[in-house]
Design an enzyme around this catalytic site. Structure first.
Site, short mmCIF file in Angstrom:
data_model
loop_
_atom_site.label_atom_id
_atom_site.label_comp_id
_atom_site.label_asym_id
_atom_site.label_seq_id
_atom_site.Cartn_x
_atom_site.Cartn_y
_atom_site.Cartn_z
N GLU A 140 -43.94 -7.23 76.81
CA GLU A 140 -43.75 -8.11 75.65
C GLU A 140 -42.31 -8.62 75.54
O GLU A 140 -41.50 -8.07 74.81
CB GLU A 140 -44.13 -7.40 74.35
CG GLU A 140 -44.04 -8.31 73.13
CD GLU A 140 -44.32 -7.61 71.82
OE1 GLU A 140 -44.40 -8.30 70.79
OE2 GLU A 140 -44.45 -6.37 71.81
N LYS A 188 -47.79 -9.75 76.37
CA LYS A 188 -47.84 -10.14 74.96
C LYS A 188 -46.71 -11.12 74.73
O LYS A 188 -45.53 -10.76 74.85
CB LYS A 188 -47.72 -8.93 74.04
CG LYS A 188 -47.85 -9.29 72.55
CD LYS A 188 -48.03 -8.05 71.68
CE LYS A 188 -48.13 -8.44 70.22
NZ LYS A 188 -48.44 -7.28 69.35
#
Length: 297
Positions: free
Chosen positions: A176, A213
């Site tokens: 992420e 993400k």
């Protein structure tokens, strides 16, 4: 069980709920839920209250596998129980929802336009416990503030270096590198990020499959090449501070990307709601996020 989870995450219809607020973000999460800081006088009480909130969400009939594929947990949530079972076991066995664990320890100070992750000094022990608690995958967040190529390269390399350790432990990493939605050069950062992600993905060996993400891109479908990459199981999107309606509209423009919302999922929930009102409010949010994840423009 892991193969079953992998198939569900790779091909299932739905989204991943982010319930992983950590020590630094828990007071804000509780305040948004209607619990002021004067309601607790120590960290233990604070974490008790946030676990009560998460338990209420997870046990709600609105939180179901028909629309939710997985849920990301905070470390303390992993070690606590819901209805007599460890949280991950409750999710998998009672809800058929795949459990993930947040493993990062927060952000370092900004340098070169980015915030790297602080060192994860107990990663090996944490991954061992995650396996014992039947966790499927992990999540770790860093943040891009400016379109600084050197900084973005560092952030992506750090994410993938740690991701390989997570893969070696038998877990699936969610990588992420968030791009701050309020950054003045957000779209330029995303172009640099895309190229750095592709470089790292192309270096992975067969079987080293990861999830990503990412902030919803300024240019719709910017990440389509990454969505289709053979080493990518799934791309999920964070809401990043967008209100729920706006986040959903932006997500609908991006083919192959599903939601992994936190604030947008829980923004209208309140501790003082009746169970009927709470469940209906949560159901409304879940339904709109599900729709944005599976129905594209």
């Amino acid at each position: 069980m892991q193969e079953k989870h992998l198939e569900r995450i790779r091909n299932g219809k739905g989204f991943i709920a982010a319930l992983d607020q950590s020590g630094g973000s828990t007071p804000k999460a509780l305040k948004n839920y209607g619990i002021a800081e004067d309601a607790y006088d120590n960290e233990d009480k604070m974490f008790d209250l946030v676990h009560d909130m998460r338990t209420r969400i997870i046990t709600s009939p609105a939180f179901n596998s028909e629309r939710i594929l997985g849920a990301i947990l905070f470390e303390q949530t992993m070690d606590r129980h819901i209805e007599g079972k460890y949280t991950a076991d409750y999710l998998a066995e009672e809800k058929e929802i795949v459990p993930f664990l947040k493993v990062d320890k927060g952000l370092a100070d900004e340098a070169d336009g980015v915030q790297l992750m602080k060192p994860i000094t107990d990663l090996d022990e944490l991954l061992q416990r995650a396996n014992e608690r039947n966790i499927f995958g992990t999540k770790m967040r860093s943040v891009i503030k400016q379109a600084n190529a050197q900084g973005i390269q560092k952030i992506v390399k750090q994410q993938f270096d740690i991701g390989k350790d997570i893969l070696a432990a038998g877990l699936v990493p969610i990588i992420e590198p968030e791009v701050d939605i309020f950054s003045e050069d957000k779209s330029q950062s995303e172009e640099i990020l895309k190229e750095e992600l592709l470089k790292q993905l192309n270096e992975l060996a067969d079987g080293q499959d990861v999830m990503l993400k990412l902030s919803i891109p300024t240019v719709a479908n910017l990440y389509k090449e990454i969505v289709d990459h053979p080493r990518v199981i799934r791309i999920v999107a964070l809401s990043g501070g967008y209100p729920l309606v706006e986040a959903n509209e932006k997500l609908k423009e991006n083919e192959g990307i599903i939601a992994s919302f936190s604030r947008a999922l829980t923004q209208n929930l309140n501790v003082n709601q009746s169970d009927e009102s709470f469940n209906q409010t949560l159901d409304d949010a879940v339904e709109t996020i599900y729709d944005a994840s599976v129905n594209k423009k």
